[in-house]
Design a protein around this motif. Structure first.
Motif, PDB file in Angstrom:
ATOM      1  N   LEU A   1       9.001  -4.368   6.454  1.00 19.70           N
ATOM      2  CA  LEU A   1       8.112  -3.404   5.794  1.00 19.70           C
ATOM      3  C   LEU A   1       8.919  -2.401   4.968  1.00 19.70           C
ATOM      4  O   LEU A   1       8.517  -2.047   3.856  1.00 19.70           O
ATOM      5  CB  LEU A   1       7.268  -2.691   6.841  1.00 19.70           C
ATOM      6  CG  LEU A   1       6.142  -1.809   6.320  1.00 19.70           C
ATOM      7  CD1 LEU A   1       5.149  -2.608   5.493  1.00 19.70           C
ATOM      8  CD2 LEU A   1       5.422  -1.132   7.496  1.00 19.70           C
TER       9      LEU A   1
ATOM     10  N   ARG B   1       4.173  -7.493   2.045  1.00 25.24           N
ATOM     11  CA  ARG B   1       3.749  -6.376   2.896  1.00 25.24           C
ATOM     12  C   ARG B   1       2.615  -6.799   3.815  1.00 25.24           C
ATOM     13  O   ARG B   1       2.551  -6.364   4.977  1.00 25.24           O
ATOM     14  CB  ARG B   1       3.341  -5.175   2.048  1.00 25.24           C
ATOM     15  CG  ARG B   1       3.129  -3.917   2.888  1.00 25.24           C
ATOM     16  CD  ARG B   1       3.005  -2.671   2.036  1.00 25.24           C
ATOM     17  NE  ARG B   1       1.775  -2.653   1.241  1.00 25.24           N
ATOM     18  CZ  ARG B   1       1.428  -1.661   0.434  1.00 25.24           C
ATOM     19  NH1 ARG B   1       2.233  -0.611   0.299  1.00 25.24           N
ATOM     20  NH2 ARG B   1       0.302  -1.709  -0.262  1.00 25.24           N
TER      21      ARG B   1
ATOM     22  N   HIS C   1       2.705  -6.330   7.790  1.00 28.02           N
ATOM     23  CA  HIS C   1       1.643  -5.658   8.544  1.00 28.02           C
ATOM     24  C   HIS C   1       1.074  -6.591   9.616  1.00 28.02           C
ATOM     25  O   HIS C   1       0.841  -6.163  10.763  1.00 28.02           O
ATOM     26  CB  HIS C   1       0.522  -5.223   7.600  1.00 28.02           C
ATOM     27  CG  HIS C   1       0.809  -3.949   6.861  1.00 28.02           C
ATOM     28  ND1 HIS C   1       1.264  -2.813   7.482  1.00 28.02           N
ATOM     29  CD2 HIS C   1       0.664  -3.636   5.538  1.00 28.02           C
ATOM     30  CE1 HIS C   1       1.402  -1.843   6.593  1.00 28.02           C
ATOM     31  NE2 HIS C   1       1.055  -2.317   5.402  1.00 28.02           N
TER      32      HIS C   1
ATOM     33  N   ARG D   1      -1.069  -5.001  12.479  1.00 29.47           N
ATOM     34  CA  ARG D   1      -1.929  -4.129  11.661  1.00 29.47           C
ATOM     35  C   ARG D   1      -2.795  -4.999  10.757  1.00 29.47           C
ATOM     36  O   ARG D   1      -2.517  -5.180   9.574  1.00 29.47           O
ATOM     37  CB  ARG D   1      -1.067  -3.179  10.843  1.00 29.47           C
ATOM     38  CG  ARG D   1      -0.142  -2.309  11.682  1.00 29.47           C
ATOM     39  CD  ARG D   1       0.856  -1.560  10.801  1.00 29.47           C
ATOM     40  NE  ARG D   1       1.788  -0.757  11.591  1.00 29.47           N
ATOM     41  CZ  ARG D   1       2.872  -0.149  11.077  1.00 29.47           C
ATOM     42  NH1 ARG D   1       3.134  -0.271   9.780  1.00 29.47           N
ATOM     43  NH2 ARG D   1       3.678   0.549  11.853  1.00 29.47           N
TER      44      ARG D   1
END
Length: 452
Positions: A248, A268, A272, A277
């Motif tokens: 990240l 990204r 995540h 996430r």
């Protein structure tokens, strides 16, 4: 310091004015670079063409559309300008990568062949362009032929060696690919050759050396696109090492220099997702697809949505992928590992086997071998599947997905000890390596434990 593998070529002399810290590590190429507009395959003009009366214009610093428009205008005035047609073809090849629009394939081929019709021999730029176009269409035998032709025309230009190295890798001829990219490094030790060298070590499972070389590629990057490419691959290496937080950080640094770049948004999203996430991951995948709907982005978002129980949203992405697949076929692109895995996981196993069989014949690279193994497993042909899975891992590549595939094949064959080892390795390296398969790996390990 790690030692070179037994297939390594001799240590080269340091090139003038640029000392590589460990030239012996710079051996080969990144298979990820075979895609359209492969990094560093804009060859410039060999001396014989630079003196041509139909000299191409200097490369514009404007957008790709500006460059294409300028070349088109020049070619309207000077239609016999063979370097101009070659440059236009190369721009179209690059546009396939940046837009995911397969209609650029025939435009590229038409322009490059026009250049070759005007100058059939010693047309280095068009020959390299045809090699890059063939690789973009997954025609690696064709890329090899054009790469050899370009290298014969101009043996002292690095771009032809990039085409050769990319083609040899995808054809499973790894020693030859190492030699080609070593030659590329010797000729021009810059971002394109260093990036290919990095991927060589990643294929062998040496992510430490791969990261060192990709960092050098980043340091040498001369434009934002090359820098973003390096950042994306550094993030991927961090993920394969089980460090999504580092991945990240790499991506965020890249996005500061190139906001909203699709490749970085997709990277990204993967970071995540690896951190659990899922909301930010969905948003980044969606944003990347809105800009450049690359098939692998579409599949990844669909599988993430499926893992979240959003069946309709997943189906929407899978339908979009199938539409893309039809367009790619119409543009002459050979479908291989992505299509095989998609069909094995979300379609018909028998079609996956047919796709995989065709893929390993034309592109016997480890990615197609792994995909074919998984297709055979899904079709209940696990003894055959294990042979192909072993081939996919023969170089020592660190891939949690490949390990998971082999672990499930071994489990189906009743070899619980081997299955346990592979599934544990997959989850240890990347606990969330796949939105669907990671959970299956955990369930299977629990079952193995209960069964002894």
């Amino acid at each position: 310091m790690t030692t070179a593998p037994s297939s390594a070529p001799p240590r080269p002399a340091a090139p003038p004015r640029r000392r590589l810290r460990d030239a012996g590590t710079v051996l080969a190429l990144g298979a990820a670079l075979f895609t359209a507009g492969a990094l560093g395959l804009s060859p410039g003009e060999p001396a014989s063409q630079a003196a041509s009366d139909a000299r191409p214009p200097a490369r514009s610093t404007g957008t790709a559309r500006d460059r294409i428009a300028a070349l088109q205008e020049q070619l309207r005035r000077t239609p016999d300008n063979h370097p101009g047609w070659a440059r236009l073809g190369m721009e179209y090849v690059q546009q396939v990568k940046t837009t995911a629009d397969p209609t650029y394939y025939p435009k590229a081929e038409k322009s490059l062949r026009r250049s070759l019709s005007l100058r059939p021999a010693d047309n280095y730029t068009a020959e390299v362009g045809m090699g890059a176009l063939a690789a973009a269409r997954h025609d690696f035998a064709g890329a090899l032929r054009w790469g050899r032709r370009a290298a014969t025309t101009n043996p002292h230009n690095a771009a032809a060696q990039g085409v050769l190295g990319d083609a040899y890798t995808q054809l499973g001829r790894y020693d030859a690919s190492f030699r080609a990219v070593q030659r590329m490094v010797d000729l021009q030790p810059a971002t394109p050759s260093l990036a290919r060298a990095s991927y060589s070590w990643e294929l062998r499972g040496d992510t430490v050396r791969a990261r060192e070389l990709m960092r050098r590629a980043l340091d040498d990057a001369s434009d934002p696109a090359d820098a973003a490419f390096a950042r994306t691959n550094l993030a991927g290496l961090a993920l394969s090492d089980g460090d999504p937080a580092a991945a990240l950080r790499e991506v965020e640094e890249g996005l500061r220099a190139a906001p909203a770049l699709p490749a970085l948004l997709e990277a990204r999203a993967r970071a995540h997702a690896a951190l659990g996430r899922t909301g930010p991951a969905v948003r980044d995948y969606t944003a990347a697809i809105a800009r450049v709907p690359q098939p692998e982005y579409v599949i990844a978002l669909g599988e993430l949505q499926q893992s979240l129980g959003h069946k309709a949203k997943a189906r929407e992405q899978y339908d979009l992928y199938r539409s893309q697949e039809r367009l790619l076929r119409a543009a002459g692109v050979a479908l291989d590992s992505d299509a095989t895995l998609f069909e094995a996981d979300h379609g018909r196993p028998d079609r996956a086997v047919a796709l995989g069989r065709a893929a390993v014949r034309s592109r016997p690279f480890l990615a197609t071998q792994d995909a074919y193994a998984w297709a055979l497993h899904r079709a209940g042909r696990d003894t055959e599947a294990l042979t192909w899975s072993d081939r996919a891992l023969a170089l020592g590549t660190r891939s949690s997905l490949y390990r998971y595939h082999r672990g499930m094949i071994e489990y189906a064959l009743g070899d619980r000890t081997a299955a346990r080892a592979d599934l544990r390795t997959a989850l240890k390296d990347e606990p969330r390596f796949h939105p669907l398969h990671a959970a299956t790996a955990r369930r299977t390990l629990t079952r193995i434990g209960h069964l002894g």
